[in-house]
Design an enzyme around this catalytic site. Structure first.
Site, PDB file in Angstrom:
ATOM      1  N   THR A  61       0.836  -1.205   0.000  1.00  0.00           N
ATOM      2  CA  THR A  61       0.000   0.000   0.000  1.00  0.00           C
ATOM      3  C   THR A  61       0.872   1.257   0.000  1.00  0.00           C
ATOM      4  O   THR A  61       0.666   2.162  -0.802  1.00  0.00           O
ATOM      5  CB  THR A  61      -0.949  -0.013   1.211  1.00  0.00           C
ATOM      6  OG1 THR A  61      -1.558  -1.302   1.285  1.00  0.00           O
ATOM      7  CG2 THR A  61      -2.030   1.042   1.072  1.00  0.00           C
ATOM      8  N   LYS A  90       5.632  10.695  21.203  1.00  0.00           N
ATOM      9  CA  LYS A  90       5.691  11.573  22.387  1.00  0.00           C
ATOM     10  C   LYS A  90       4.296  11.807  22.964  1.00  0.00           C
ATOM     11  O   LYS A  90       4.105  12.638  23.840  1.00  0.00           O
ATOM     12  CB  LYS A  90       6.296  12.930  22.004  1.00  0.00           C
ATOM     13  CG  LYS A  90       7.671  12.846  21.399  1.00  0.00           C
ATOM     14  CD  LYS A  90       8.142  14.246  20.991  1.00  0.00           C
ATOM     15  CE  LYS A  90       8.922  14.210  19.715  1.00  0.00           C
ATOM     16  NZ  LYS A  90       9.067  15.535  19.104  1.00  0.00           N
ATOM     17  N   HIS A 139     -10.190  -1.263   4.437  1.00  0.00           N
ATOM     18  CA  HIS A 139      -9.050  -0.989   3.553  1.00  0.00           C
ATOM     19  C   HIS A 139      -9.668  -0.737   2.168  1.00  0.00           C
ATOM     20  O   HIS A 139      -9.571  -1.574   1.271  1.00  0.00           O
ATOM     21  CB  HIS A 139      -8.122  -2.207   3.558  1.00  0.00           C
ATOM     22  CG  HIS A 139      -6.765  -1.964   2.973  1.00  0.00           C
ATOM     23  ND1 HIS A 139      -6.425  -0.814   2.282  1.00  0.00           N
ATOM     24  CD2 HIS A 139      -5.644  -2.746   2.986  1.00  0.00           C
ATOM     25  CE1 HIS A 139      -5.154  -0.912   1.907  1.00  0.00           C
ATOM     26  NE2 HIS A 139      -4.663  -2.068   2.318  1.00  0.00           N
TER      27      HIS A 139
HETATM   28  N1   CP Z   1      -2.455  -5.662   0.918  1.00  0.00           N
HETATM   29  C1   CP Z   1      -1.818  -4.808   1.747  1.00  0.00           C
HETATM   30  O1   CP Z   1      -2.419  -3.921   2.353  1.00  0.00           O
HETATM   31  O2   CP Z   1      -0.485  -5.029   1.841  1.00  0.00           O
HETATM   32  P1   CP Z   1       0.530  -4.177   2.744  1.00  0.00           P
HETATM   33  O3   CP Z   1       0.166  -4.445   4.180  1.00  0.00           O
HETATM   34  O4   CP Z   1       1.898  -4.680   2.377  1.00  0.00           O
HETATM   35  O5   CP Z   1       0.337  -2.734   2.399  1.00  0.00           O
END
Ligand code: CP
Length: 312
Positions: A61, A90, A139
């Site tokens: 990502t 912090k 996501h």
């Molecule tokens: N698929 C995915 O989010 O991979 P990363 O965690 O490497 O970004």
């Protein structure tokens, strides 16, 4: 073409079919443009700055967003590990960090461990926020690249049957993809998981409300012959509060060359990656394996998103 109306991208429910169509058309343009000489989009974001603020590790990502920005001529502010190297170490709150960072960048790509963090950041930010993963929440850009990959393999998404396998409780990719699939007709999803990481009720209720058929299953072997797409996921050790539960879940579902013989010839195998042991390496040679194509498609889809959010 309908105008791209989003300011931020924080969850899959924000998208409708028109927006998806715009993103995928622009992603196709980006894919073609990378091979063109001269390139039309090489400098299109040359005055823009993207900050990548990742509080959790990432390979695909972060690097695909940074590559996307570089390939559109923009600049990048980044930190290896915002948890350790930003003032979060912090005690600075995400609210304060976001309020400051939006003065330095034209767009912020954020990965954080708290579900809902990107949406909260979007509420305080004067510049677009892209959710690059918020804990076990969502996501959405992964779901977009997943859908782009599915569209690349099938003439239509309507009528397809899916198996989502593995860590469905903490897996943000399967949550975001489930939301996007409700935009299509006659979809069926089998959720195949260990008992300790079943899909949460909120997603199942959302599917039911939106007329998507779903079923929970324990046997991967029984489901494989029925589906057009098997979407494997890693059991995410880092999200389990109880190591015993992780041990109960890990190693239960492994796709190997024997198991893929059960699948349809015209089906596909997906995985957001990283993988641990849930797809054996020999499967990579099978033409149905699409996980490395997914990772490349992430570049085109993220180029499209940056362009659509920044080139107004
Ligand atoms: N698929 C995915 O989010 O991979 P990363 O965690 O490497 O970004």
């Amino acid at each position: 073409m309908t105008r791209f109306s989003l300011k931020h991208v924080y969850e899959s429910q924000q998208f409708d079919l028109e927006l998806l169509d715009i993103i995928f058309k622009v992603a196709d343009e980006m894919k073609n443009d990378l091979l063109a000489k001269p390139r039309l989009y090489a400098d299109v974001l040359k005055d823009k700055i993207m900050a990548s603020l990742f509080y959790e590790p990432s390979t695909r990502t972060r690097f695909s967003f940074e590559s996307a920005m570089a390939r559109l001529g923009g600049s990048i502010l980044t930190t290896e590990n915002a948890k350790e190297f930003s003032s979060a170490s912090k005690g600075e709150t995400l609210y304060d960090s976001t309020s400051v960072m939006c003065g330095y960048a034209d767009l912020i790509v954020m990965r954080h461990n708290e579900p809902g963090s990107a949406k909260m950041a979007a509420e305080v930010s004067s510049v677009p926020i892209i959710n690059a993963g918020d804990g076990s929440g969502q996501h959405p850009t992964q779901a977009l690249l997943d859908l782009y990959t599915i569209k690349d393999n099938f003439s239509t998404i309507d009528g397809l049957t899916f198996a989502m396998v593995g860590d469905l409780k903490y897996g943000r990719t399967v949550r975001s993809l489930s939301y996007l699939l409700t935009k299509y007709n006659n979809i069926k999803i089998y959720y195949v998981s260990p008992l300790v990481c079943k899909m949460d009720e909120d997603i199942k209720d959302y599917l039911t409300t939106n007329n998507v058929e779903w079923e929970e299953a324990g046997s991967l072997e029984k489901v494989l012959p029925l589906v057009d797409c098997v979407y494997m996921t890693r059991i995410q050790k880092e999200r389990f509060h109880n190591l015993k539960d992780y041990e109960k879940a890990s190693g239960k579902y492994i796709l190997d060359v024997e198991k893929i013989k059960l699948m349809k010839q015209k089906s596909i195998i997906m995985h957001p990656l990283p993988r641990v042991d849930e797809i054996s390496q020999e499967v990579d040679k099978d033409p149905r394996a699409q996980y490395f194509n997914q990772a490349v498609n992430g570049l085109y889809v993220r180029m499209a998103l940056l362009y659509l959010l920044l080139d107004r």
